[in-house]
Every structure is written in structure tokens, then in C-alpha cells.
Write an enzyme that holds these catalytic residues in place. Structure first.
Site, PDB file in Angstrom:
ATOM      1  N   GLY A  79      46.439  39.963  37.149  1.00 52.91           N
ATOM      2  CA  GLY A  79      47.856  40.205  36.900  1.00 52.91           C
ATOM      3  C   GLY A  79      48.311  39.647  35.563  1.00 52.91           C
ATOM      4  O   GLY A  79      49.107  40.259  34.850  1.00 52.91           O
TER       5      GLY A  79
ATOM      6  N   THR B 281      48.398  35.822  51.552  1.00 54.36           N
ATOM      7  CA  THR B 281      48.341  35.162  52.857  1.00 54.36           C
ATOM      8  C   THR B 281      48.666  33.680  52.811  1.00 54.36           C
ATOM      9  O   THR B 281      48.968  33.083  53.839  1.00 54.36           O
ATOM     10  CB  THR B 281      46.933  35.312  53.453  1.00 54.36           C
ATOM     11  OG1 THR B 281      45.988  34.640  52.583  1.00 54.36           O
ATOM     12  CG2 THR B 281      46.544  36.782  53.574  1.00 54.36           C
TER      13      THR B 281
ATOM     14  N   ASP C 232      41.281  37.476  42.834  1.00 54.12           N
ATOM     15  CA  ASP C 232      42.015  36.270  42.419  1.00 54.12           C
ATOM     16  C   ASP C 232      41.494  35.729  41.084  1.00 54.12           C
ATOM     17  O   ASP C 232      41.570  34.531  40.815  1.00 54.12           O
ATOM     18  CB  ASP C 232      41.936  35.177  43.492  1.00 54.12           C
ATOM     19  CG  ASP C 232      42.354  35.680  44.859  1.00 54.12           C
ATOM     20  OD1 ASP C 232      43.431  36.286  44.944  1.00 54.12           O
ATOM     21  OD2 ASP C 232      41.600  35.481  45.830  1.00 54.12           O
TER      22      ASP C 232
ATOM     23  N   THR D 191      43.579  40.320  55.805  1.00 51.60           N
ATOM     24  CA  THR D 191      44.936  39.803  55.578  1.00 51.60           C
ATOM     25  C   THR D 191      45.858  40.139  56.741  1.00 51.60           C
ATOM     26  O   THR D 191      46.982  39.637  56.800  1.00 51.60           O
ATOM     27  CB  THR D 191      45.533  40.392  54.286  1.00 51.60           C
ATOM     28  OG1 THR D 191      45.549  41.833  54.386  1.00 51.60           O
ATOM     29  CG2 THR D 191      44.727  39.966  53.068  1.00 51.60           C
TER      30      THR D 191
ATOM     31  N   HIS E 197      49.192  39.556  43.031  1.00 52.33           N
ATOM     32  CA  HIS E 197      49.098  39.107  41.649  1.00 52.33           C
ATOM     33  C   HIS E 197      50.294  38.222  41.320  1.00 52.33           C
ATOM     34  O   HIS E 197      51.445  38.592  41.594  1.00 52.33           O
ATOM     35  CB  HIS E 197      49.071  40.304  40.691  1.00 52.33           C
ATOM     36  CG  HIS E 197      47.842  41.149  40.838  1.00 52.33           C
ATOM     37  ND1 HIS E 197      47.760  42.441  40.371  1.00 52.33           N
ATOM     38  CD2 HIS E 197      46.642  40.882  41.406  1.00 52.33           C
ATOM     39  CE1 HIS E 197      46.559  42.921  40.634  1.00 52.33           C
ATOM     40  NE2 HIS E 197      45.879  42.000  41.272  1.00 52.33           N
ATOM     41  N   THR E 198      50.036  37.051  40.775  1.00 57.26           N
ATOM     42  CA  THR E 198      51.094  36.136  40.366  1.00 57.26           C
ATOM     43  C   THR E 198      51.253  36.195  38.854  1.00 57.26           C
ATOM     44  O   THR E 198      50.283  36.062  38.115  1.00 57.26           O
ATOM     45  CB  THR E 198      50.768  34.689  40.790  1.00 57.26           C
ATOM     46  OG1 THR E 198      50.651  34.640  42.213  1.00 57.26           O
ATOM     47  CG2 THR E 198      51.871  33.734  40.350  1.00 57.26           C
TER      48      THR E 198
END
Length: 358
Positions: free
Chosen positions: A16, A297, A12, A128, A40-41
Site C-alpha cells: 500500500g 483481523t 503485509d 480471515t 493496506h495501511t
């Protein structure tokens, strides 16, 4: 030549985003390990995209995206992600490829994942629940199913039934699973998959020979590595530099640079050691201002100060050429910022991140 982007903490970190920035002009973007437990955002042209198994290069026009053989693939999740991206007007025709050596993450694996966590009780890993661990377990036990085997219906059906039978012996009625239902779903997936599954070895060999610009996107991060992370609170694949070479068959001499992505503070999801964690107002502020919720999640991330012991240890494993520091602005309103620089145990300063923090 290839550029490799790896997470230097517990995931995190913002991989991305940097992959999306670097993917301009990239011809081949690859994932080498992990499954749809990664998340990935990416914000592009005012739209937010969450990708899990697809490489972030899917948002770059003309970029081909390869899911490498070190990955495990949940087929319905793959189709769902492709459909979501295409529904935003992005054409993925001939731009998503899956190695025929990837192992298949079944619904059976997801059910077993949940049962294994229940068995562990208070010592649970905090997975997860996506079936990643059980899929890698069956891979290591040589009973798993590869993508190539999906296209041999008789063989696929036999192997799935054998897996289900073995788990049924262990869990009994706790395992609520009908192999016939999953077999029927794969009968539908089979013809759709044909256009995506390829032999990765000649593809990578050809790309290297043709000096194709490649970008490799690591999933998870070094501290979740099965060998080097905070075991057993880790994922089930090699998330470091070594996993890139085993999962993609890349020529090590064709690496242009390896970039380590470091968040300006530290977060992790799930159970396990976290020396710089702040279980107080500081941690709450980092979580709230940094919007620290898991992409996969939705779980609230644990937060703490930047841990340079972790970053230095990560560099010792991955040998970064550069560090990309993210989310520094989240610390803007703190009057004081703390950074962990060393660990002390029984009066001795440790020289590296220890194998056991117990």
C-alpha cells in the site's frame, strides 16, 4: 502503460505504501483479485488510513479507482470504506468503480466461512472469516452472484435463496441465517450501487488506447496464490501476475514494469508452512518492533528471517523488473541477521520451493 505492484512473500510487505508513492500522477488505480480480506495501511498527511477492498489510489487526488472483475465484493464493507475516506475530507465522487463481473460476497458466505473452519478442526486454514473462500467457491461452482445481477431483483432473490437452501442442507441448524434479512439489505444497497458499477472491458480498452497511466495493486501475495502458494494454506484467488490479466483484461504488451515488494524479514498470518519462522525471542522482537498485526483481523503476525528461497520462487512466477525492499530499519538493533538461502530435504538441496512441505 501500466505499473504492477505485487507482494513477493505471504503478504503485509508494504504494498500500500509503495502504491501510494507511485500513484502521484496516476489516472487509474486498479485491484484485480481478492476481497476485503486484504488490508493496506497508508499514512498520508499525518493521517493513517486502512483500506481493504478499495485500491490505495483513493488517497490521490484525481485518480480513478477500479475494483476489477477478479475481485469479490462485500457491499456493506465497500460503502463503509468509502464513507470513512470521505469523512476525512477526500472527495470520491466518480472516483470509485466496480466491475459488473465481480462476484458478491454475502453475509451468508461469511457464516459458511466460519463453519468450514470449524469442520477442519486442527487442519484449519486460518482464514480471515470474511467469506472470501466460499464466495470464490460458489463462483467456480457457477452458482455465485455477480454485481450485475444485483440489479435484477427477481433473479438476485432467487439465486440467494438457492444458495442459502443448499448450505442449509449441508449445515442444518448450525447455519443461523435468514435470507429475507439479507435480501432486504440489498433492496437498500441497489440504488446506491448504480453509480459505482460499470462494464470494465471498454473502460480498460479505452484507458489502454488513450495511454492512460495505470497502476495495478496486487492483494495478498504470491505465496498465498491458490495455484502457486503453500496450498491449502492460501487464499482463494490468483495473487500473482496471472491473476492481474484475468482480473483486469489488461493488454500484456502494455506493462511498463512489475515491482515485487519484499519485506526485509518474513511474516505470515494464519496457518501453514513457514520455514524461516522464529518461535522465540527473535520472532517476538520482530513482531514488536515491526508492529506486526494484521490490518484486517488484528491478529499477531508470525515472524521470521528473510527467506530468499521464497523470494526467488516468487520471482520465477511473477518475473519482477524491480524489487522494493521494505522495513529494513526494523533489523537495525540486531547484532546478527540471518537469511534463508536454501532448503535441504533428506540430504538433498531443493532447487525451488516445493509443492508440499509436509
Amino acid at each position: 502503460m501500466a505499473t504492477i505492484v505485487l507482494g513477493a512473500q505471504w503478504g503485509d510487505e508494504g504494498k500500500g505504501k509503495i502504491v501510494d508513492v507511485l500513484s502521484d500522477g496516476i489516472q487509474l488505480c486498479c485491484r484485480a483479485q481478492g476481497g476485503h480480506n486484504a488490508g493496506h495501511t497508508i499514512v498520508k498527511n499525518g493521517k493513517t488510513f486502512d483500506v481493504h477492498i478499495l485500491p490505495s489510489g483513493v488517497l490521490s487526488e484525481g485518480c480513478v479507482n477500479l475494483i476489477g472483475s477478479g475481485c469479490v465484493v462485500y457491499v456493506p464493507g465497500l460503502f463503509k470504506e468509502i464513507a470513512t475516506i470521505e469523512n476525512h475530507g477526500i472527495d470520491l465522487t466518480n472516483r470509485v468503480l466496480v466491475s459488473d463481473r465481480c462476484h458478491v460476497d454475502l453475509d451468508l458466505h461469511s457464516k459458511v466461512d466460519g463453519l468450514e473452519e470449524v469442520e477442519l478442526g486442527n487442519a484449519k486454514v486460518g482464514t480471515t472469516g470474511k467469506g472470501i473462500g466460499p464466495t470464490y467457491s460458489t463462483k467456480a461452482a457457477r452458482s455465485g452472484i455477480r454485481m450485475s445481477e444485483i440489479f435484477d431483483k427477481k433473479r438476485f432473490d432467487e439465486k440467494l435463496r438457492h444458495l442459502a437452501q443448499g448450505y442449509k442442507k449441508r449445515y442444518g441448524d448450525l447455519l443461523q441465517y435468514d435470507p429475507d434479512e439479507e435480501i432486504a439489505r440489498f433492496d437498500e444497497y441497489r440504488p446506491k450501487l448504480e453509480t459505482y458499477v460499470v462494464d470494465q472491458v471498454p473502460l480498460i480498452e479505452s484507458a489502454v488506447a488513450g495511454n492512460v497511466r495505470m497502476l495495478v495493486e496486487g492483494a495478498n501475495a504470491l505465496m498465498l496464490d491458490i495455484d502457486n502458494g503453500t496450498y491449502p494454506f492460501v487464499t482463494s484467488s490468483n495473487t500473482g501476475l496471472g491473476g492481474i490479466f484475468t482480473g483486469l483484461h489488461l493488454n500484456p504488451r502494455k506493462i511498463q514494469e512489475t515491482i515485487g515488494v519484499v519485506k526485509a524479514y518474513t511474516t505470515r498470518v494464519g496457518s501453514g508452512p513457514f520455514p524461516s519462522e522464529q518461535i522465540n525471542k527473535i520472532g517476538d522482537t520482530l513482531q514488536e518492533v515491526g508492529h506486526e498485526f494484521g490490518v484486517t483481523t488484528g491478529r499477531r503476525r508470525r515472524c521470521g528471517w528473510l527467506d530468499l528461497v521464497v523470494v526467488k520462487f516468487s520471482n520465477s512466477i511473477n518475473w519482477y523488473d524491480a524489487i522494493n525492499l521494505t522495513k529494513l530499519d526494523i533489523l537495525d538493533d540486531f547484532e546478527e541477521i540471518q537469511v534463508a538461502t536454501a532448503y535441504e530435504h533428506k540430504g538433498n538441496v531443493l532447487t525451488s520451493f516445493p509443492a508440499d512441505l509436509g
